[in-house]
Design an enzyme around this catalytic site. Structure first.
Site, PDB file in Angstrom:
ATOM      1  N   LYS A  16       0.828  -1.216   0.000  1.00  0.00           N
ATOM      2  CA  LYS A  16       0.000   0.000   0.000  1.00  0.00           C
ATOM      3  C   LYS A  16       0.856   1.258   0.000  1.00  0.00           C
ATOM      4  O   LYS A  16       0.533   2.240  -0.655  1.00  0.00           O
ATOM      5  CB  LYS A  16      -0.914   0.023   1.237  1.00  0.00           C
ATOM      6  CG  LYS A  16      -1.876  -1.136   1.334  1.00  0.00           C
ATOM      7  CD  LYS A  16      -2.735  -1.029   2.578  1.00  0.00           C
ATOM      8  CE  LYS A  16      -1.941  -1.135   3.873  1.00  0.00           C
ATOM      9  NZ  LYS A  16      -1.300  -2.449   4.069  1.00  0.00           N
ATOM     10  N   GLY A  42       3.095  -0.360   9.111  1.00  0.00           N
ATOM     11  CA  GLY A  42       4.450  -0.202   8.587  1.00  0.00           C
ATOM     12  C   GLY A  42       4.433  -0.119   7.082  1.00  0.00           C
ATOM     13  O   GLY A  42       3.977  -1.031   6.397  1.00  0.00           O
ATOM     14  N   HIS A  43       4.877   1.019   6.538  1.00  0.00           N
ATOM     15  CA  HIS A  43       4.924   1.198   5.090  1.00  0.00           C
ATOM     16  C   HIS A  43       6.362   1.494   4.675  1.00  0.00           C
ATOM     17  O   HIS A  43       7.017   2.356   5.260  1.00  0.00           O
ATOM     18  CB  HIS A  43       4.025   2.364   4.666  1.00  0.00           C
ATOM     19  CG  HIS A  43       2.574   2.135   4.940  1.00  0.00           C
ATOM     20  ND1 HIS A  43       1.647   3.142   4.986  1.00  0.00           N
ATOM     21  CD2 HIS A  43       1.884   0.994   5.191  1.00  0.00           C
ATOM     22  CE1 HIS A  43       0.449   2.645   5.246  1.00  0.00           C
ATOM     23  NE2 HIS A  43       0.579   1.338   5.379  1.00  0.00           N
ATOM     24  N   GLN A 225      -3.016  -1.486   7.868  1.00  0.00           N
ATOM     25  CA  GLN A 225      -3.475  -2.875   8.002  1.00  0.00           C
ATOM     26  C   GLN A 225      -4.225  -3.292   6.715  1.00  0.00           C
ATOM     27  O   GLN A 225      -3.841  -2.888   5.645  1.00  0.00           O
ATOM     28  CB  GLN A 225      -4.337  -3.064   9.252  1.00  0.00           C
ATOM     29  CG  GLN A 225      -3.544  -3.015  10.537  1.00  0.00           C
ATOM     30  CD  GLN A 225      -3.337  -1.608  11.055  1.00  0.00           C
ATOM     31  OE1 GLN A 225      -4.234  -0.792  11.069  1.00  0.00           O
ATOM     32  NE2 GLN A 225      -2.129  -1.324  11.493  1.00  0.00           N
TER      33      GLN A 225
END
Length: 313
Positions: A16, A42-43, A225
């Site tokens: 994402k 977390g990205h 998420q």
């Protein structure tokens, strides 16, 4: 196409952040908004060959000219927020355009304490929480004893709310879990220490975003998420504590559903999952190990190896 939603359609880690970053670098995005979750997300984004990891901050923080927004549906750890901001500032990122909702709920130190203690107490029935206090903060929100960002600016209200939140919790800690009680003064002092730095960032983000949409500006809502971790529609109870689906974006940002123009669901060719819970297509053989290796399947937030399996349509 002024209002775009980017969501994960599996159990998270679909990419994402990369999708958001690709959309945000088209010079057409004015706002990038986080609407749910906390620093359990977390990205990973790569900019000019340099890798950045965001947790609480929207990925748009790396896009020049875009305003990043942490909306009302997010639970905010001020400590985690400023650690993440300082890390980006050290690397030359301009973070001046960050806005934080006055109505967002605060994750205090006692939330993380309760998260870790109760998870250990569950034994073999552990959910796989990150231990960062996200669930207990959302529980306080629903129980109407939560502390909101706006409360930090009034010490009297803040103290009353912390006392209410710790009233039952301290009984649990001392009498059930055999732990030391948490002092109200310590928590209040810690939260007040963030006030001066927070003040210029805080605003009514719902009003900000609705005005932006009225003016024809483009707003990108960045999911955290994923769909199968939704508290209502995911693999309950092995889910997150918020609603990371398209409908959750509306309540988490304070915009009506008719304002959403496009929803983009992100999947990857195989499936991964962090933590406990059902995973029908999980691989326990060499193929699973190879997917972990090739995909670099290590959780950005948790550092835990992701479980891998075939795509489950």
């Amino acid at each position: 196409m002024p209002a775009i939603v980017v969501l994960g359609a599996q159990w998270g880690d679909e990419g994402k952040g990369k999708a958001t970053d690709l959309l945000a670098t088209t010079d057409t995005i004015d706002f990038v908004v986080r609407t749910s979750g906390g620093h359990n997300a977390g990205h990973t984004i790569v900019v000019n060959g340099e890798k950045f990891a965001t947790h609480l901050l929207p990925s748009g923080i790396l896009t020049p000219g875009a305003t990043s927004v942490i909306a009302n549906g997010v639970v905010v750890s001020p400590d985690a927020l400023f650690r993440e901001l300082d890390s980006l500032i050290e690397r030359g990122v301009d973070v001046a355009e960050l806005k934080v909702s006055a109505n967002a709920h605060v994750i205090a130190s006692y939330h993380a304490t309760m998260d870790k203690v109760t998870e250990r107490f569950l034994g073999k029935n552990q959910i796989g929480t990150t231990g960062r206090g996200i669930g207990p903060a959302y529980a306080d929100k629903i129980n109407r004893v939560g502390v909101r960002i706006a409360d930090l600016f009034d010490e009297k209200i803040l103290r009353e709310k912390v006392e209410a939140a710790l009233d039952v919790r301290n009984h649990l800690l001392t009498k059930v879990y055999n732990r030391r009680a948490i002092e109200v003064d310590v928590v209040v002092e810690e939260l007040l220490s963030f006030v001066d730095r927070l003040r210029p960032m805080v605003c009514d983000t719902s009003l900000l975003l609705n005005r932006a949409l009225d003016e024809g500006q483009t707003v990108l809502f960045e999911g955290a998420q994923a769909t199968m971790l939704d508290v209502d529609h995911g693999t309950y109870p092995f889910v997150t504590s918020s609603s990371p689906i398209a409908g959750g974006v509306c309540t988490g940002a304070g915009v009506g559903p008719t304002r959403i123009d496009r929803v983009i669901g992100v999947i990857k060719a195989y499936t991964t999952r962090v933590g406990s819970g059902p995973f029908p297509t999980e691989l326990f053989d060499e193929d699973g190990i190879e997917l972990q290796r090739i995909g670099g399947e290590i959780g950005v937030s948790t550092g835990r190896t992701r479980r891998c399996g075939w795509d489950d349509a």
